[in-house]
Design a protein around this motif. Sequence first.
Motif, PDB file in Angstrom:
ATOM      1  N   GLU A   1       0.842  -1.209  -0.054  1.00 19.90           N
ATOM      2  CA  GLU A   1      -0.070  -0.164  -0.164  1.00 19.90           C
ATOM      3  C   GLU A   1       0.963   1.551  -0.317  1.00 19.90           C
ATOM      4  O   GLU A   1       0.297   1.992  -0.267  1.00 19.90           O
ATOM      5  N   PHE A   2       2.336   1.209   0.749  1.00 19.65           N
ATOM      6  CA  PHE A   2       2.583   2.712   0.626  1.00 19.65           C
ATOM      7  C   PHE A   2       3.321   3.035  -0.797  1.00 19.65           C
ATOM      8  O   PHE A   2       3.388   3.981  -0.686  1.00 19.65           O
ATOM      9  N   ARG A   3       3.758   1.979  -0.882  1.00 21.24           N
ATOM     10  CA  ARG A   3       4.682   1.434  -2.447  1.00 21.24           C
ATOM     11  C   ARG A   3       3.374   2.250  -3.661  1.00 21.24           C
ATOM     12  O   ARG A   3       3.952   3.303  -4.794  1.00 21.24           O
ATOM     13  N   SER A   4       2.051   1.961  -3.107  1.00 21.05           N
ATOM     14  CA  SER A   4       1.335   2.415  -4.539  1.00 21.05           C
ATOM     15  C   SER A   4       1.366   3.379  -3.882  1.00 21.05           C
ATOM     16  O   SER A   4       0.834   4.596  -5.131  1.00 21.05           O
ATOM     17  N   ARG A   5       1.002   3.784  -2.979  1.00 19.55           N
ATOM     18  CA  ARG A   5       0.686   5.242  -2.528  1.00 19.55           C
ATOM     19  C   ARG A   5       1.214   6.423  -2.970  1.00 19.55           C
ATOM     20  O   ARG A   5       0.644   7.119  -3.266  1.00 19.55           O
ATOM     21  N   THR A   6       2.507   5.825  -2.430  1.00 21.61           N
ATOM     22  CA  THR A   6       3.571   6.953  -3.433  1.00 21.61           C
ATOM     23  C   THR A   6       3.757   7.769  -4.795  1.00 21.61           C
ATOM     24  O   THR A   6       4.579   7.613  -4.866  1.00 21.61           O
ATOM     25  N   GLU A   7       3.470   5.976  -5.512  1.00 24.71           N
ATOM     26  CA  GLU A   7       3.872   5.874  -6.845  1.00 24.71           C
ATOM     27  C   GLU A   7       2.676   6.489  -7.731  1.00 24.71           C
ATOM     28  O   GLU A   7       2.766   7.390  -9.101  1.00 24.71           O
ATOM     29  N   GLU A   8       1.695   6.111  -6.635  1.00 21.93           N
ATOM     30  CA  GLU A   8       1.302   7.696  -7.316  1.00 21.93           C
ATOM     31  C   GLU A   8       1.143   9.383  -7.189  1.00 21.93           C
ATOM     32  O   GLU A   8       0.239  10.069  -7.939  1.00 21.93           O
ATOM     33  N   LEU A   9       1.754   9.566  -6.164  1.00 23.85           N
ATOM     34  CA  LEU A   9       2.308  10.673  -6.457  1.00 23.85           C
ATOM     35  C   LEU A   9       2.710  11.626  -7.216  1.00 23.85           C
ATOM     36  O   LEU A   9       3.180  11.601  -8.303  1.00 23.85           O
ATOM     37  N   ALA A  10       2.633  12.816  -8.041  1.00 20.95           N
ATOM     38  CA  ALA A  10       2.679  13.097  -8.922  1.00 20.95           C
ATOM     39  C   ALA A  10       4.847  13.861  -7.773  1.00 20.95           C
ATOM     40  O   ALA A  10       4.895  14.001  -6.952  1.00 20.95           O
ATOM     41  N   PRO A  11       5.586  13.819  -9.610  1.00 17.56           N
ATOM     42  CA  PRO A  11       6.630  14.133  -8.415  1.00 17.56           C
ATOM     43  C   PRO A  11       6.981  15.372  -8.286  1.00 17.56           C
ATOM     44  O   PRO A  11       7.721  15.072  -6.832  1.00 17.56           O
ATOM     45  N   GLU A  12       6.532  16.231  -8.648  1.00 20.79           N
ATOM     46  CA  GLU A  12       6.956  17.410  -7.803  1.00 20.79           C
ATOM     47  C   GLU A  12       6.268  17.482  -6.335  1.00 20.79           C
ATOM     48  O   GLU A  12       6.830  18.034  -5.313  1.00 20.79           O
ATOM     49  N   ALA A  13       4.912  15.948  -6.213  1.00 19.59           N
ATOM     50  CA  ALA A  13       4.609  15.981  -4.928  1.00 19.59           C
ATOM     51  C   ALA A  13       4.892  15.124  -3.841  1.00 19.59           C
ATOM     52  O   ALA A  13       4.584  15.216  -3.151  1.00 19.59           O
ATOM     53  N   ARG A  14       6.013  14.718  -4.568  1.00 20.88           N
ATOM     54  CA  ARG A  14       6.633  13.558  -3.813  1.00 20.88           C
ATOM     55  C   ARG A  14       7.723  13.559  -3.072  1.00 20.88           C
ATOM     56  O   ARG A  14       9.092  13.265  -3.038  1.00 20.88           O
ATOM     57  N   THR A  15       8.150  14.642  -2.244  1.00 15.13           N
ATOM     58  CA  THR A  15       8.474  15.145  -1.420  1.00 15.13           C
ATOM     59  C   THR A  15       8.896  14.792   0.274  1.00 15.13           C
ATOM     60  O   THR A  15       8.155  13.360   0.552  1.00 15.13           O
ATOM     61  N   ARG A  16       9.618  14.436   0.966  1.00 12.01           N
ATOM     62  CA  ARG A  16       9.790  13.617   2.587  1.00 12.01           C
ATOM     63  C   ARG A  16       8.158  13.916   2.865  1.00 12.01           C
ATOM     64  O   ARG A  16       8.578  13.039   3.792  1.00 12.01           O
ATOM     65  N   ALA A  17       8.350  15.321   3.630  1.00 14.59           N
ATOM     66  CA  ALA A  17       6.940  15.002   3.949  1.00 14.59           C
ATOM     67  C   ALA A  17       5.676  14.392   3.591  1.00 14.59           C
ATOM     68  O   ALA A  17       4.789  14.096   4.494  1.00 14.59           O
TER      69      ALA A  17
END
Length: 221
Positions: A134-150
Amino acid sequence: MTVLHLTDEGEAADLAAFLSRLLHYDRSAAVRLQAAGTALAVFGRPPSFEVLAIRAVRLAKPYENGLDVTLDVTVSAGELLEAVDESAATAVVPGAVTGPPWAGVLPPRGGWRAEPGLPERGELRGLVAASVAEFRSRTEELAPEARTRAALDRVGREIWSRTVGETGLPVRAVHAAQSLGFLRGDEQSLVSSGAWLRLRTRYGSVAVRRAGVGALGISVR
């Protein structure tokens, strides 16, 4: 010089493996050692999981070379790993270091009672696998610019803070137990004492403070 004599080569290898896993998550990790009689407890805190990991080690000679009635010291995990001699089943205790804050607050030694509702090992491992997916799926769905550490931390906190059924045990504790090599065999149990919950197996334990329980059960040693 304090020399710890472990029961056999396998016990020394297990200690070395535990220290190596802690160092994987924190190259400057420290561990607190407490020994009495023929038992040594090694406490560590892998930062990725926010839990306290405890590895119990069996000693063959508790009083050798200055190891008096008890031993209680915080040392470098890396230096201790280097001092483990698996073939001789010994470990030289390195010099003490200034312990991190967590090392001053440990779970109580006694007063533990069984808690119901812990699933069997296969279900626990499946829960961890589903959470990782689930973590991988949800983070991969984020736009590149939104994939921040926070953003990644926010998703991670939401997933790993979920509890295992009605036990109150956070999923991150099970993940830690699996990652540290504790979740093997079919002998696992959930116990509590005051504010602490502890996932216990024959290979080691993971302890966490329960939210909203106050300061009950804290042991400062």
